[in-house]
Structures are given as structure tokens and as C-alpha cells.
Design a protein around this motif. Structure first.
Motif, PDB file in Angstrom:
ATOM      1  N   PHE A 248       6.874  -1.657  -2.812  1.00  0.00           N
ATOM      2  CA  PHE A 248       7.284  -2.719  -4.236  1.00  0.00           C
ATOM      3  C   PHE A 248       6.650  -1.373  -5.366  1.00  0.00           C
ATOM      4  CE2 PHE A 248       5.170  -4.991  -7.774  1.00  0.00           C
ATOM      5  CZ  PHE A 248       6.490  -5.947  -7.641  1.00  0.00           C
ATOM      6  N   PHE A 249       5.541  -0.910  -5.730  1.00  0.00           N
ATOM      7  CA  PHE A 249       5.932   0.032  -6.821  1.00  0.00           C
ATOM      8  C   PHE A 249       6.643   0.806  -6.862  1.00  0.00           C
ATOM      9  CE2 PHE A 249       1.695  -1.815  -6.284  1.00  0.00           C
ATOM     10  CZ  PHE A 249       1.741  -3.133  -7.735  1.00  0.00           C
ATOM     11  N   GLN A 250       7.340   1.137  -5.956  1.00  0.00           N
ATOM     12  CA  GLN A 250       8.212   2.994  -5.841  1.00  0.00           C
ATOM     13  C   GLN A 250       9.377   2.436  -6.676  1.00  0.00           C
ATOM     14  OE1 GLN A 250       8.001   5.441  -5.087  1.00  0.00           O
ATOM     15  NE2 GLN A 250       9.610   6.454  -5.648  1.00  0.00           N
ATOM     16  N   LEU A 251      10.044   0.888  -5.976  1.00  0.00           N
ATOM     17  CA  LEU A 251      11.033   0.463  -6.809  1.00  0.00           C
ATOM     18  C   LEU A 251      11.298   0.227  -7.854  1.00  0.00           C
ATOM     19  CD1 LEU A 251      14.146  -0.429  -5.691  1.00  0.00           C
ATOM     20  CD2 LEU A 251      13.417  -2.386  -4.869  1.00  0.00           C
ATOM     21  N   PHE A 252       9.557  -0.950  -8.411  1.00  0.00           N
ATOM     22  CA  PHE A 252      10.125  -1.492  -9.409  1.00  0.00           C
ATOM     23  C   PHE A 252       8.671  -0.205 -10.708  1.00  0.00           C
ATOM     24  CE2 PHE A 252      10.788  -4.827  -6.848  1.00  0.00           C
ATOM     25  CZ  PHE A 252      12.093  -5.319  -6.942  1.00  0.00           C
ATOM     26  N   LYS A 253       9.691   0.184 -10.849  1.00  0.00           N
ATOM     27  CA  LYS A 253       9.117   1.513 -11.157  1.00  0.00           C
ATOM     28  C   LYS A 253       7.639   1.339 -12.757  1.00  0.00           C
ATOM     29  CE  LYS A 253      11.112   5.729  -8.991  1.00  0.00           C
ATOM     30  NZ  LYS A 253      11.387   5.115  -8.167  1.00  0.00           N
ATOM     31  N   ALA A 254       8.301   0.307 -13.374  1.00  0.00           N
ATOM     32  CA  ALA A 254       8.462  -0.637 -14.457  1.00  0.00           C
ATOM     33  C   ALA A 254       6.341  -1.558 -14.169  1.00  0.00           C
ATOM     34  CB  ALA A 254       8.567  -1.608 -14.975  1.00  0.00           C
TER      35      ALA A 254
END
Length: 257
Positions: A248-254
Motif C-alpha cells: 500500500f505504501f509502496q504504491l500510494f507514495k503520498a
């Protein structure tokens, strides 16, 4: 151990009225974050309000392909709206030939608009596809969606489609559907998707996982999706939780952990 609901609609009225309770239930069930997903522009303020109210809720900006009679977004409009600090994605967008008939070129053009906006603002796509996988993958390819990547949300397609989407830099997200007894092909996909390409979601208020099927879904129940996938793969729930949270945090870097 923590879980993340990568796709929900807690701004919808039936869930919004009990938002504080939903957030408490998330905490009790180790669900650390949730992404509240936009389906049209008139209701976007309620999505943003939810994200502004709770530090661990994020938002997206987009217009769902099922919404025929709704304001049509432009690339410039989506890019501008995506500047909100809690907006981490563009969508949900895509194609849905299941509910609508006739000339659906407007749907395909809307999809292209979203891909162009995602590439322009540097935020990943949330893609919905139903009874339209060939056209979905084709337009993704033509518009170079892989340059920015994203997620195939509430995935219900075949392994062939999953492979094609992953080849275009997309993650595969599983909802409560994977827990349904008759979802045989989807269970196979859930066993085969590499852990580093997997996300989990509720798509709440819809598609509550077994043993809550038929009831109103909410983000705290995403752990049951993780538990079912872990059982299918013969691995630990902790392994699914760790991988999908990292993804999740890798994809949604914001988004911020």
C-alpha cells in the motif's frame, strides 16, 4: 500486525453516520489505514471531509464508469483536485459493460481522461473493470497507464488478466468476494499473485466477507479477507498483513505510515 483497507466508501450515508464507531472498530481489528474512494464529483466533498477528519483515512479523486448522468471531469480538473494533501490516487475509473448498454464510447473516453490525469499529477490509478477486461487492458496500454501504475481493485477476473495487469505495473486487490464459496477461479488467482503485487480491500459498504456476507461491510472486516487468503496460500495471516501493508505504501507514495 496491521491491515490496510485499500478501497472503501465510508463517505456513503449508511457508513458516514457511524464514522467514529467505524474508526474504533478499525483500531480494535488492527486496521491502521483506509482509502476512501471517490465515485463522482458531486460527492467528492464528503470523501475529502472524511479524509480531513481522520488522520488515517486517505482519499482519491475520480468518476466511476457506472455513473452516466454526472458531471464529466477534465484532465485539468482532476489534476487540480488531486493537489489536496490527503488525495493519494486517481479513480476509481475504468470500464463496466455489465450494467450499461449501448454506445459506451463515453466510458472509454472518461477512462482515458483519468489515465492522462494520473500521469500528469504523478498519482496512481484505481481501476474498476467488469465484463470489459479486453478493452480495459487495451486502453491502459494505449494511454501508457503503466508509466504511473496503480491497482486493479476488487479483482474478479482470470489469472490471464491478472498477469496482463501486473505486466503493466499494476497491483491486484482482493475484496470479500474471494471468501465466497463459488469464487473458485478467483481463489486460484489469490493463490498465484506474488505477495509483492497484492492488496486487500473491503469495497464497503458492499461485499462483506464470509461470515458476514449479506451484511453491511466496513473497513474493520478487511482482516477476514487477509485471513482467507492466508488460508488459501498456506501461509500466516501476519505474512499477508505485512506484504499488503508494505505494498500500500509502496504504491500510494503520498500516504504516510
Amino acid at each position: 500486525m496491521q491491515f490496510i483497507d485499500s478501497h472503501c466508501h465510508i463517505n456513503f450515508p449508511d457508513l458516514a453516520v457511524q464514522a467514529d464507531l467505524l474508526l474504533q472498530q478499525m483500531e480494535q481489528n488492527q486496521v491502521s489505514h483506509a482509502l476512501c474512494v471517490s465515485v463522482n464529483l458531486p460527492d467528492l466533498p464528503s470523501v475529502l471531509a472524511m479524509a480531513e477528519r481522520y488522520p488515517n483515512i486517505y482519499a482519491s479523486v475520480g468518476v466511476h464508469p457506472d455513473y452516466e448522468d454526472t458531471p464529466e471531469p477534465s484532465v485539468e480538473q482532476l489534476v487540480e483536485l488531486a493537489q489536496h494533501p490527503k488525495v493519494i490516487a486517481i479513480g476509481e475509473t475504468g470500464l463496466d459493460y455489465y450494467r450499461l448498454e449501448g454506445d459506451l464510447e463515453w466510458q472509454r473516453e472518461r477512462f482515458r481522461t483519468h489515465i492522462r490525469a494520473a500521469r500528469a499529477c504523478g498519482k496512481p490509478l484505481i481501476i474498476h473493470t467488469r465484463s470489459a477486461s479486453d478493452d480495459t487492458l487495451r486502453i491502459m496500454q494505449e494511454e501508457r497507464a503503466g508509466d504511473i501504475g496503480g491497482v486493479m481493485h476488487c479483482f474478479t477476473e482470470s489469472w490471464v488478466v491478472a498477469e496482463a495487469a501486473m505486466a503493466q505495473n499494476f497491483y491486484i486487490s482482493f475484496s470479500g468476494i474471494v471468501t465466497f464459496k463459488n469464487a473458485v477461479e478467483l481463489k486460484d488467482v489469490a493463490q498465484r499473485v506474488p505477495l509483492d503485487r497484492m492488496l486487500i480491500e473491503t469495497d464497503s459498504p458492499y461485499l462483506a466477507p464470509v461470515p458476514f456476507r449479506g451484511k453491511m461491510n466496513h473497513p474493520a472486516l478487511v482482516k477476514h479477507v487477509a485471513e482467507h487468503i492466508a488460508n488459501l496460500r498456506g501461509t500466516s495471516v501476519a505474512a499477508i498483513a505485512e506484504a499488503t501493508t508494505a505494498n500500500f505504501f509502496q504504491l500510494f507514495k503520498a500516504a504516510r505510515q
